[in-house]
Design a protein around this motif. Structure first.
Motif, PDB file in Angstrom:
ATOM      1  N   ARG A 155       2.128   1.621  -3.590  1.00  0.00           N
ATOM      2  CA  ARG A 155       1.043   2.024  -4.499  1.00  0.00           C
ATOM      3  C   ARG A 155       0.558   3.442  -4.208  1.00  0.00           C
ATOM      4  O   ARG A 155      -0.263   3.976  -4.976  1.00  0.00           O
ATOM      5  N   GLU A 215       5.277  -4.870 -11.030  1.00  0.00           N
ATOM      6  CA  GLU A 215       5.865  -3.528 -11.079  1.00  0.00           C
ATOM      7  C   GLU A 215       6.421  -3.126  -9.715  1.00  0.00           C
ATOM      8  O   GLU A 215       7.467  -2.474  -9.623  1.00  0.00           O
ATOM      9  N   ARG A 251       1.384   5.019  -7.265  1.00  0.00           N
ATOM     10  CA  ARG A 251       0.476   4.763  -8.398  1.00  0.00           C
ATOM     11  C   ARG A 251      -0.435   3.611  -8.026  1.00  0.00           C
ATOM     12  O   ARG A 251       0.007   2.478  -7.913  1.00  0.00           O
ATOM     13  N   GLU A 252      -1.724   3.912  -7.863  1.00  0.00           N
ATOM     14  CA  GLU A 252      -2.666   2.946  -7.299  1.00  0.00           C
ATOM     15  C   GLU A 252      -2.809   1.684  -8.132  1.00  0.00           C
ATOM     16  O   GLU A 252      -3.064   0.604  -7.593  1.00  0.00           O
ATOM     17  N   ASP A 253      -2.672   1.799  -9.468  1.00  0.00           N
ATOM     18  CA  ASP A 253      -2.939   0.647 -10.320  1.00  0.00           C
ATOM     19  C   ASP A 253      -1.683  -0.172 -10.632  1.00  0.00           C
ATOM     20  O   ASP A 253      -1.703  -1.033 -11.518  1.00  0.00           O
ATOM     21  N   ALA A 254      -0.589   0.068  -9.921  1.00  0.00           N
ATOM     22  CA  ALA A 254       0.640  -0.688 -10.159  1.00  0.00           C
ATOM     23  C   ALA A 254       0.434  -2.166  -9.837  1.00  0.00           C
ATOM     24  O   ALA A 254      -0.190  -2.520  -8.837  1.00  0.00           O
ATOM     25  N   THR A 255       0.955  -3.036 -10.708  1.00  0.00           N
ATOM     26  CA  THR A 255       0.843  -4.474 -10.487  1.00  0.00           C
ATOM     27  C   THR A 255       1.903  -4.933  -9.484  1.00  0.00           C
ATOM     28  O   THR A 255       2.875  -4.220  -9.215  1.00  0.00           O
ATOM     29  N   ASP A 256       1.717  -6.145  -8.961  1.00  0.00           N
ATOM     30  CA  ASP A 256       2.727  -6.707  -8.055  1.00  0.00           C
ATOM     31  C   ASP A 256       4.087  -6.803  -8.751  1.00  0.00           C
ATOM     32  O   ASP A 256       5.126  -6.547  -8.136  1.00  0.00           O
ATOM     33  N   SER A 285       0.835  -1.213   0.000  1.00  0.00           N
ATOM     34  CA  SER A 285       0.000   0.000   0.000  1.00  0.00           C
ATOM     35  C   SER A 285       0.865   1.256   0.000  1.00  0.00           C
ATOM     36  O   SER A 285       0.499   2.272  -0.604  1.00  0.00           O
TER      37      SER A 285
END
Length: 257
Positions: free
Chosen positions: A107, A117, A110-115, A104
């Motif tokens: 993120r 990333e 950037r809230e939509d970052a993948t694991d 958290s």
């Protein structure tokens, strides 16, 4: 406000001066330099020379008293703040982590970052190993302020968070000082290798952190006391020579030349 950024990654200071309200003397005087996409520009100088103030003008935490600060081709006073901040990743001198998890916190950039990333950013920031060692990995809890991780770990997580943003400009305000020299070197190599297109503005205390920078800006009492590569400054800037010799010893700085 201007929302189109015509020159991604460009940071330009044009005769910038700054005086804190109520102060008699400016903390910065007529500072001019330019960083182009992918370049590393380092800023060094003694305590109180204006380094943190200078980088605070890039995301418009303060406004220049005179002169112009342009980021990505736009004067920051005319830029839409959301668009301006979207393109900048700032790692402050004393980074703050929020109550939650490692994921958290990352993120927050950037809230939509993948694991994937998140792990890539952690690898670059030299933080992946200690996160993997935690039983819960990315879901490991972080206390408010990051008090349950060490200073070096907190610093590396903050760097990873800035990388997750995928900014055009990364600003490091003395962000490597809590790291040992080996980790410092590995992190810088990973940054240059993995993010070659990102402009990097690096405030540093240690000469060893910035010897490979494309250009080094030497500040002395808010004024430019040298601008060039490490080798050039060893020949031309008395202030830089003094900093280098105090840290490396006269013999090593001569070797560097």
């Amino acid at each position: 406000p201007i929302t189109e950024m015509p020159e991604p990654g460009v940071v330009e200071f044009d005769a910038v001066s700054f005086t804190y309200p109520g102060a008699e003397q400016p903390i910065l005087s007529h500072v001019t330099f330019r960083a182009d996409p992918g370049e590393t520009v380092a800023i060094i100088g003694s305590t109180g020379s204006g380094k943190t103030t200078l980088v605070s003008l890039i995301p418009r935490l303060f406004d220049a008293t005179s002169g112009a600060v342009r980021v990505q081709g736009v004067d920051v006073t005319q830029a839409d703040l959301d668009e301006l901040w979207k393109g900048i990743g700032l790692v402050p001198q004393r980074p703050f982590l929020f109550a939650g998890t490692i994921a958290s916190n990352l993120r927050f950039g950037r809230e939509d970052a993948t694991d994937d990333e998140l792990w890539h950013a952690l690898e670059i920031a030299q933080a992946a190993d200690f996160v993997r060692e935690k039983p819960e990995g990315l879901d490991s809890p972080i206390a408010q302020g990051g008090t349950n991780v060490s200073g070096g770990q907190r610093q590396r997580l903050a760097i990873a968070r800035a990388i997750v943003r995928q900014p055009d400009v990364l600003v490091f305000d003395d962000s490597f000082s809590a790291l040992d020299l080996t980790t410092d070197a590995r992190l810088r190599q990973a940054l240059w290798r993995e993010l070659p297109q990102v402009t990097k503005i690096v405030v540093a205390q240690r000469v060893s952190t910035i010897v490979d920078a494309d250009r080094i800006l030497v500040l002395d009492d808010g004024k430019i006391a040298g601008y060039g590569t490490h080798e050039e400054l060893l020949r031309t800037s008395t202030t830089y020579q003094e900093i280098a010799q105090s840290q490396m010893g006269a013999d090593e700085s001569e070797v560097g030349a």
